[in-house]
Scaffold this active site. Structure first.
Site, PDB file in Angstrom:
ATOM      1  N   TYR A  28       0.810  -0.924   0.329  1.00 17.04           N
ATOM      2  CA  TYR A  28       0.081   0.280  -0.104  1.00 17.04           C
ATOM      3  C   TYR A  28       0.160   1.478   0.134  1.00 17.04           C
ATOM      4  O   TYR A  28       0.756   2.449  -0.219  1.00 17.04           O
ATOM      5  CB  TYR A  28      -1.173   0.352   1.140  1.00 17.04           C
ATOM      6  CG  TYR A  28      -1.427  -1.235   1.800  1.00 17.04           C
ATOM      7  CD1 TYR A  28      -2.080  -1.729   0.159  1.00 17.04           C
ATOM      8  CD2 TYR A  28      -1.877  -1.832   2.716  1.00 17.04           C
ATOM      9  CE1 TYR A  28      -3.586  -2.969   0.445  1.00 17.04           C
ATOM     10  CE2 TYR A  28      -2.795  -2.816   2.637  1.00 17.04           C
ATOM     11  CZ  TYR A  28      -2.780  -4.171   1.528  1.00 17.04           C
ATOM     12  OH  TYR A  28      -4.028  -5.096   1.565  1.00 17.04           O
ATOM     13  N   GLU A  30       4.516   3.329   1.672  1.00 15.97           N
ATOM     14  CA  GLU A  30       5.916   3.033   2.213  1.00 15.97           C
ATOM     15  C   GLU A  30       5.740   3.528   3.638  1.00 15.97           C
ATOM     16  O   GLU A  30       4.908   4.715   3.551  1.00 15.97           O
ATOM     17  CB  GLU A  30       7.089   4.633   1.417  1.00 15.97           C
ATOM     18  CG  GLU A  30       7.183   3.513   0.409  1.00 15.97           C
ATOM     19  CD  GLU A  30       8.307   4.716  -0.242  1.00 15.97           C
ATOM     20  OE1 GLU A  30       9.166   4.259  -0.562  1.00 15.97           O
ATOM     21  OE2 GLU A  30       7.776   5.350  -1.118  1.00 15.97           O
ATOM     22  N   LYS A  46       3.729   6.696   7.494  1.00 19.39           N
ATOM     23  CA  LYS A  46       3.185   6.392   6.048  1.00 19.39           C
ATOM     24  C   LYS A  46       2.324   6.756   5.471  1.00 19.39           C
ATOM     25  O   LYS A  46       0.474   7.535   5.664  1.00 19.39           O
ATOM     26  CB  LYS A  46       1.938   4.899   7.444  1.00 19.39           C
ATOM     27  CG  LYS A  46       1.274   3.604   6.363  1.00 19.39           C
ATOM     28  CD  LYS A  46       0.645   2.599   7.287  1.00 19.39           C
ATOM     29  CE  LYS A  46       0.417   1.814   5.875  1.00 19.39           C
ATOM     30  NZ  LYS A  46      -0.437   0.645   6.966  1.00 19.39           N
ATOM     31  N   ASP A 137      -5.643  -8.189  11.146  1.00 25.49           N
ATOM     32  CA  ASP A 137      -4.212  -8.702  10.727  1.00 25.49           C
ATOM     33  C   ASP A 137      -3.813  -8.879  11.381  1.00 25.49           C
ATOM     34  O   ASP A 137      -2.074  -8.107  10.935  1.00 25.49           O
ATOM     35  CB  ASP A 137      -4.082  -7.123   9.257  1.00 25.49           C
ATOM     36  CG  ASP A 137      -3.391  -7.542   8.868  1.00 25.49           C
ATOM     37  OD1 ASP A 137      -2.230  -8.748   8.195  1.00 25.49           O
ATOM     38  OD2 ASP A 137      -2.844  -6.669   8.061  1.00 25.49           O
TER      39      ASP A 137
END
Length: 827
Positions: A28, A30, A46, A137
């Site tokens: 998605y 870096e 992010k 996740d």
């Protein structure tokens, strides 16, 4: 675009933060380490790449939910920025990184360390679940550690929603290795609840103990398929004796297949494993100290093979050819130079050789380079006449552009025959940037000899007393002209290296992604070597020690069959080069590669359960996505497929099957419409309808073996699939072109070519068949009964090392088979 919260700023985050370091990247975007310009606090930024049609409003709602999550075991959220189609999320900075980063350096965690991590994660999950939130996740990469040893859950909420918005652009988001069965079967069984996080925690506990989740070497789609089967059994820890019964029970309880019977996070906090005394941050601080000093107690793989013996040759090998001193060589030496080497000339300085074997020029032709100026003398191509057997050759002049009519290297000899010419490059610098002219047109003779024997350049003269040949008919002239055009396209052999001492088994080509340098990788008895074809001086450099019998290169990754006890290995080529450059001046240690480096920096890794692999092969299938890799193990055959999101080969099938010994053929065959290929392990002659019978092992259904293993062949056997509907079979002294089912290939006048020599290997290069035998190579066109060209030299032995990308040939003196070899490549 309307914003739903004032904390989401429409400005560049770099106005508030200084970007210090890139920490990593993923699907998605870096992650960067940054410092607040006002408070000077460290944060993590992010950056998520967005598309114009992404559901930004939904993302913003998820981001706002993060503000309400305030817990010691959850990474704190500081704010977000939307700028130039990029979403920047500012989070708490955890300096030690993720658990995945840590265990890649330290090895597996101890049971107490795993217990402490699981307790901290359960505390964070209990809070999230009480707030009606699901993480979705949980895995080692999303559990962060700060410098104080505190455990933090990261990527909560936002990752799931980002995955949903980007699903239109990516065929498969994420991997299912940590996924609960009810999540994998959501399309069949409906929704799921927060207990899916408990399953993921159980998988994460196995990951921390075994350095990867279960089934990690299996293709993700196959894992999804397995989890949806009614007979699927939850995974367990592999080593029963290494872990306590409490740990085994923790894994068993968290991995309860029926989600209705799976305990909640609050209930799991009372489990014996995580409620035992002595679980504190000191355990993680010890782990961080071990990460900073990876040499302390680095675990040794008990399955490692014995150390490789020290290499008997240096790790840097230079081509042995050098420009000789000025002098008049004897006739045999000069002839040898004309074959493969540069002439002895005054201005030649050492450099990688480029030697071309050209067919003779047409009658009366002149060199296309004769019109160039003398200002390019450093890059001359010199036409040298073949020496007479009785007249010693003259001293070569300084290289100069000359036409064959000027120096007698081409044209008509006194006896009326065309004199052959061999074009030899003698350069003291890089080749000119102007495009080089192509090879001169070939004559009607199909023979091209490395010894420049005039009798093989031209058609044989009719014997006395025989009538002259009848002129060919007009309809035959057309085919003859087509043959002439085919000859003109024949790629010539270019010398890469002179005096190679290696025992080479396999080669592979690789282009450096940054410099675009073309490299040749050699798998040899002594190890893996690399040859940069763009270097001025040809040099072989060792990049991996240990016997290597097979190579395959894909996407800057090198697969090899290496080791005293052969394993299938995966290497990062760029990592191998960085390690080589960092070791300049010291030899590569002859121990297992993973003992040389910290796990995080490992560039070579074994593929699990491939010990004793006998052979490997690769086939590309347009209908199935990535290429397939097949390995012949001691008692089974494994099939792997390339998975681009993970940049690795993953297991697709494994079939228990006793392979024959010896194994004459091991080749993958693909057929149109088939999901999986079949592996051919033998061939035998067939009947009229099927001229070849393939002995195959099939992966799609039941294994199939055409029981004719007693067939004995006269000479080498080789099977190569050159097209989706054409397979080339070398068997019993002839070459057959058939379909994957074994029937004669359609559209060919002659699907079988009887070889005139004892051919040892064949290759298909574009539309040509190249047959290599002991003293040369023949070039055929499919469907013709006569070779187009032939290169022969009884003083040399030829061996095909690799085909078709590129064709690499090795030659050695016939009278000294153990002498160093010369390496050639086709352009």
């Amino acid at each position: 675009m309307a914003l739903v919260d004032p904390d989401i700023f429409n400005k560049d985050p770099r106005e508030h933060y200084d970007l210090l370091q890139r920490l990593g990247g993923g699907t998605y975007g870096e992650v960067f380490k940054a410092r607040d310009k006002v408070s000077k606090d460290l944060v993590a930024l992010k950056m998520v790449k967005m598309e114009p049609d992404d559901d930004v409003a939904t993302l913003q709602k998820e981001i706002l939910m993060l503000k309400t999550c305030r817990h010691a075991n959850i990474v704190a959220y500081h704010g977000s920025y939307l700028w130039l189609q990029k979403l920047w999320i500012c989070m708490e900075f955890c300096g030690a990184g993720s658990l995945q980063d840590i265990y890649q350096v330290t090895g597996s965690l101890s049971e107490l360390q795993i217990s402490y991590v699981c307790r901290e994660v359960l505390q964070g999950l209990a809070y999230l679940h009480s707030e009606k939130k699901i993480h979705r996740d949980i895995k080692g990469a999303n559990i962060l550690i700060n410098d104080c040893g505190e455990v933090k859950l990261a990527d909560f909420g936002i990752s799931a929603q980002i995955g949903a918005t980007l699903a239109r652009r990516l065929s498969f988001i994420g991997t299912p290795y940590w996924m609960a069965p009810e999540v994998a079967a959501v399309a069949l069984k409906g929704g799921y609840n927060e207990l899916c996080d408990i399953w993921s925690l159980g998988i994460t506990a196995i990951e921390l103990a075994e350095l990867q989740p279960p089934l990690f070497d299996v293709h993700p789609l196959r894992v999804l398929f397995l989890m949806t089967k009614s007979g699927y059994q939850p995974p367990r820890l592999k080593e029963k004796s290494r872990w306590s019964s409490s740990f085994h029970n923790f894994v068993k309880v968290t991995l309860t297949k029926n989600s209705k019977k799976r305990p909640s996070a609050t209930k799991m906090l009372s489990h014996q494993l995580v409620s035992q005394p002595g679980l504190n941050r000191g355990l993680i601080l010890d782990l961080l100290d071990k990460m900073k000093n990876p040499g302390k107690g680095l675990p040794v793989d008990i399955e490692d093979e014995e150390p490789e013996p020290p290499p008997a040759i240096p790790r840097r090998i230079r081509s042995t050819y050098r420009a000789s001193s000025l002098g008049i060589p004897d006739a045999d030496c000069c002839r040898r130079q004309m074959e493969f080497q540069r002439p002895r000339c005054v201005d030649c300085r050492p450099q990688a050789e480029t030697v071309r074997l050209y067919p003779p020029a047409h009658f009366g032709s002149t060199s296309p380079r004769s019109q160039l100026s003398d200002s390019d003398d450093d890059y001359d191509d010199v036409d040298i006449p073949a020496p007479s057997e009785n007249i010693p050759p003259p001293l070569p002049p300084k290289p100069k552009f000359r036409s064959p009519s000027d120096d007698g290297s081409g044209g008509i000899r006194d006896d009326g025959q065309l004199s052959p010419g061999v074009l030899v490059r003698c350069a003291s610098g890089p080749p000119p940037r102007t495009p080089r002219p192509g090879p001169p047109p070939a004559t009607c003779s199909p023979h091209l000899t490395a010894r420049s024997d005039p009798s093989l350049w031209n058609p044989a003269a009719p014997e006395p007393g025989q009538p002259p040949l009848v002129p060919p008919r007009k309809e035959k002239m057309r085919g003859k002209m087509e043959n002439e055009k085919r000859r003109e396209k024949y790629p010539l052999l270019v010398k890469l290296f002179n005096g190679c001492p290696l025992q080479i088994h396999s080669t592979a080509a690789w282009t450096h992604p940054s410099t675009k340098d073309q490299n040749l990788l050699l798998g040899a008895e002594e190890g893996i070597f690399i040859l940069n074809r763009n270097d001025q001086e040809a040099t072989l450099e060792m990049i991996f020690p240990g016997r290597t019998t097979w190579l395959y290169c894909i996407n800057n990754l090198l697969m090899s069959l290496s080791g005293k006890t052969p394993y299938l290995y995966s290497h990062s080529i760029l990592g191998l080069l960085e390690r080589k450059d960092g070791r300049t001046g010291s030899p590569i240690a002859h121990i297992s590669p993973h003992r040389l480096l910290a796990r995080k920096n490992m560039v070579s890794s074994k593929i699990q359960d491939t010990k004793g692999c006998r052979a490997c092969c690769v086939a590309e299938s347009a209908s199935s996505g990535g290429p397939f890799l097949c390995g012949a193990l001691e008692t089974s055959v494994v099939l792997l497929q390339w998975y681009q999101p993970m940049n690795k080969f993953l297991l697709v099938r494994q079939v228990l099957f006793p392979l024959p010994t010896p194994l004459p053929v091991f080749t993958l065959l693909t057929t149109p419409g088939s999901e999986l290929p079949a592996v051919c392990i033998g061939v035998s002659p067939g009947q009229a309808a099927k001229s070849v019978l393939f002995h195959t092992v099939r992966f799609g259904a039941l294994s199939c073996w055409l029981d004719d293993s007693s067939t004995e062949h006269k000479g080498p056997v080789q099977v190569i699939q050159v097209k989706e509907d054409m397979v080339m079979v070398l068997m019993d002294g002839s070459l057959k072109l058939v379909t994957p089912e074994g029937a004669p290939a359609p559209g060919l006048r002659t699907p079988e070519i009887p070889m005139t020599e004892a051919v040892e290997a064949v290759a298909m290069v574009e539309d040509r068949l190249e047959a290599f035998w002991k003293h040369g190579v023949q070039v055929w066109a499919p469907g013709l009964k006569q070779p187009l060209q032939e290169l022969r030299d009884p003083t040399l032995t030829f061996r095909l090392l690799c085909s078709p990308r590129p064709v690499v040939v090795e030659t050695r003196p016939t009278d000294d088979p153990t002498a160093p070899s010369n390496l050639y490549i086709q352009e």
